[in-house]
Write a protein that holds these residues in place. Sequence first.
Motif, PDB file in Angstrom:
ATOM      1  N   LYS A 127     -18.935  70.022 -40.254  1.00 49.73           N
ATOM      2  CA  LYS A 127     -19.075  69.300 -39.052  1.00 49.73           C
ATOM      3  C   LYS A 127     -17.872  68.653 -38.374  1.00 49.73           C
ATOM      4  N   GLY A 128     -16.596  69.296 -38.745  1.00 44.05           N
ATOM      5  CA  GLY A 128     -15.349  68.841 -38.643  1.00 44.05           C
ATOM      6  C   GLY A 128     -14.605  69.293 -37.356  1.00 44.05           C
ATOM      7  N   GLU A 129     -15.282  69.931 -36.510  1.00 41.60           N
ATOM      8  CA  GLU A 129     -14.690  70.357 -35.296  1.00 41.60           C
ATOM      9  C   GLU A 129     -14.209  69.405 -34.382  1.00 41.60           C
ATOM     10  N   PRO A 130     -14.656  68.391 -34.237  1.00 44.89           N
ATOM     11  CA  PRO A 130     -13.797  67.334 -33.592  1.00 44.89           C
ATOM     12  C   PRO A 130     -12.568  66.803 -34.052  1.00 44.89           C
ATOM     13  N   ILE A 131     -12.530  66.729 -35.304  1.00 40.87           N
ATOM     14  CA  ILE A 131     -11.357  66.457 -35.909  1.00 40.87           C
ATOM     15  C   ILE A 131     -10.300  67.690 -35.787  1.00 40.87           C
ATOM     16  N   LEU A 132     -10.765  68.764 -36.130  1.00 40.16           N
ATOM     17  CA  LEU A 132      -9.916  69.859 -36.144  1.00 40.16           C
ATOM     18  C   LEU A 132      -9.307  69.981 -34.861  1.00 40.16           C
ATOM     19  N   THR A 133     -10.149  69.965 -33.634  1.00 37.42           N
ATOM     20  CA  THR A 133      -9.986  70.053 -32.442  1.00 37.42           C
ATOM     21  C   THR A 133      -8.692  69.142 -31.828  1.00 37.42           C
ATOM     22  N   ALA A 134      -9.135  67.799 -32.126  1.00 36.88           N
ATOM     23  CA  ALA A 134      -8.088  66.836 -31.756  1.00 36.88           C
ATOM     24  C   ALA A 134      -6.661  66.716 -32.415  1.00 36.88           C
ATOM     25  N   ALA A 135      -6.748  67.150 -33.708  1.00 38.43           N
ATOM     26  CA  ALA A 135      -5.527  67.142 -34.449  1.00 38.43           C
ATOM     27  C   ALA A 135      -4.875  68.450 -34.075  1.00 38.43           C
ATOM     28  N   THR A 136      -5.150  69.344 -33.833  1.00 39.98           N
ATOM     29  CA  THR A 136      -4.916  70.543 -33.803  1.00 39.98           C
ATOM     30  C   THR A 136      -3.899  70.546 -32.238  1.00 39.98           C
ATOM     31  N   GLU A 137      -4.616  69.935 -31.241  1.00 39.59           N
ATOM     32  CA  GLU A 137      -3.939  69.762 -29.805  1.00 39.59           C
ATOM     33  C   GLU A 137      -2.819  68.969 -30.025  1.00 39.59           C
ATOM     34  N   VAL A 138      -2.794  67.687 -30.820  1.00 39.36           N
ATOM     35  CA  VAL A 138      -1.614  66.765 -30.697  1.00 39.36           C
ATOM     36  C   VAL A 138      -0.611  67.642 -31.759  1.00 39.36           C
ATOM     37  N   ALA A 139      -1.019  68.135 -32.905  1.00 38.23           N
ATOM     38  CA  ALA A 139       0.233  68.751 -33.577  1.00 38.23           C
ATOM     39  C   ALA A 139       0.821  69.765 -32.670  1.00 38.23           C
ATOM     40  N   ALA A 140      -0.031  70.908 -31.956  1.00 33.17           N
ATOM     41  CA  ALA A 140       0.530  72.062 -31.142  1.00 33.17           C
ATOM     42  C   ALA A 140       1.483  71.496 -30.104  1.00 33.17           C
ATOM     43  N   ARG A 141       1.047  70.315 -29.573  1.00 29.44           N
ATOM     44  CA  ARG A 141       2.297  69.716 -28.533  1.00 29.44           C
ATOM     45  C   ARG A 141       3.407  69.419 -29.171  1.00 29.44           C
ATOM     46  N   GLN A 142       3.448  68.741 -30.428  1.00 36.49           N
ATOM     47  CA  GLN A 142       4.395  68.261 -31.238  1.00 36.49           C
ATOM     48  C   GLN A 142       5.478  69.539 -31.842  1.00 36.49           C
ATOM     49  N   TYR A 143       4.746  70.431 -32.111  1.00 36.90           N
ATOM     50  CA  TYR A 143       5.307  71.854 -32.523  1.00 36.90           C
ATOM     51  C   TYR A 143       6.177  72.254 -31.657  1.00 36.90           C
ATOM     52  N   ARG A 144       5.742  72.506 -30.282  1.00 39.43           N
ATOM     53  CA  ARG A 144       6.603  72.902 -28.977  1.00 39.43           C
ATOM     54  C   ARG A 144       7.938  72.114 -28.835  1.00 39.43           C
ATOM     55  N   GLU A 145       7.580  70.718 -29.105  1.00 41.93           N
ATOM     56  CA  GLU A 145       8.798  69.974 -28.878  1.00 41.93           C
ATOM     57  C   GLU A 145       9.822  70.197 -29.868  1.00 41.93           C
ATOM     58  N   PHE A 146       9.602  70.738 -30.892  1.00 41.19           N
ATOM     59  CA  PHE A 146      10.417  71.082 -31.985  1.00 41.19           C
ATOM     60  C   PHE A 146      10.958  72.480 -31.553  1.00 41.19           C
ATOM     61  N   GLU A 147      10.300  73.311 -31.233  1.00 41.54           N
ATOM     62  CA  GLU A 147      10.610  74.753 -31.271  1.00 41.54           C
ATOM     63  C   GLU A 147      10.088  75.259 -29.834  1.00 41.54           C
ATOM     64  N   PRO A 148      10.882  75.047 -28.715  1.00 43.17           N
ATOM     65  CA  PRO A 148      10.278  75.310 -27.371  1.00 43.17           C
ATOM     66  C   PRO A 148       9.995  77.077 -27.404  1.00 43.17           C
ATOM     67  N   SER A 149      10.553  77.683 -27.932  1.00 43.31           N
ATOM     68  CA  SER A 149      10.292  79.038 -28.144  1.00 43.31           C
ATOM     69  C   SER A 149       8.745  79.537 -28.714  1.00 43.31           C
ATOM     70  N   LEU A 150       8.172  78.324 -29.267  1.00 46.26           N
ATOM     71  CA  LEU A 150       6.578  78.772 -29.627  1.00 46.26           C
ATOM     72  C   LEU A 150       5.956  78.776 -28.225  1.00 46.26           C
ATOM     73  N   SER A 151       5.213  79.955 -28.186  1.00 49.26           N
ATOM     74  CA  SER A 151       4.181  79.894 -27.125  1.00 49.26           C
ATOM     75  C   SER A 151       2.960  79.114 -27.350  1.00 49.26           C
ATOM     76  N   PRO A 152       2.408  78.733 -26.375  1.00 47.62           N
ATOM     77  CA  PRO A 152       1.244  77.685 -26.645  1.00 47.62           C
ATOM     78  C   PRO A 152       0.267  78.331 -27.422  1.00 47.62           C
ATOM     79  N   GLU A 153      -0.178  79.672 -27.672  1.00 50.43           N
ATOM     80  CA  GLU A 153      -1.120  80.401 -28.348  1.00 50.43           C
ATOM     81  C   GLU A 153      -0.519  80.265 -29.948  1.00 50.43           C
ATOM     82  N   SER A 154       0.928  80.434 -29.860  1.00 49.71           N
ATOM     83  CA  SER A 154       1.414  80.586 -31.549  1.00 49.71           C
ATOM     84  C   SER A 154       1.477  79.115 -32.003  1.00 49.71           C
ATOM     85  N   ALA A 155       1.615  77.873 -31.135  1.00 57.08           N
ATOM     86  CA  ALA A 155       1.688  76.561 -31.514  1.00 57.08           C
ATOM     87  C   ALA A 155       0.370  76.259 -32.075  1.00 57.08           C
TER      88      ALA A 155
END
Length: 203
Positions: A127-155
């Motif tokens: 039942k961990g989807e809320p955690i997965l969703t929240a953590a994924t959204e935050v991490a994906a934004r952070q990854y794109r700050e490190f690597e702007p070449s990452l597409s949103p889907e890839s991040a």
Amino acid sequence: MGEITSFSDRTKASLREALLDAATELLTERGYAALRMADVAARAGVSRQTVYNEFGTKAALTEAVVLRTTSEFLEGIRLRVQDAPDLRAGIREAVVYTIEHARENRLVATTLGTEAGEDLLPLLTTKGEPILTAATEVAARQYREFEPSLSPESATLLAETVVRLSLSHLVMPTHPADEAAASVVAVLAPAIRALTTDSSTME
């Protein structure tokens, strides 16, 4: 009028935090099955109806506790990762922090290591989807700050994979935090290279 609204909002936020604090303590002591809204109310010094008015159900209250704990984790990760030299180092720091901080966080430690916490474990797994969703959204934004070449889907793909692997290491801790983080980065390094050099991968 604005000041009144602001005071009202602050009072409501303070009440919500007090209820979440009380629920967190009780979940740590007793687990989910034994949690009663009346006990949360008594611990917070309010009426039971106040707890129902704020959260509606025990399940909603527990989810709010979990999401607040997740938010605290994510802020800690953000602070630890922001000075990393590159994406791989950032991921490594995030995994180390997640595993180490989980052992220090009373609620998470209860969930992972005590009989009282056994009925909370699904909140990290099935039942961990809320955690997965929240953590994924935050991490994906952070990854794109490190690597702007990452597409949103890839991040998002990369972030969700890191979160899932981190949760797996939490639930079944077979390696120290440093080793777990190193293995996550080693496995994902080829994917990171591919996703940052070929943004068409996800198209």
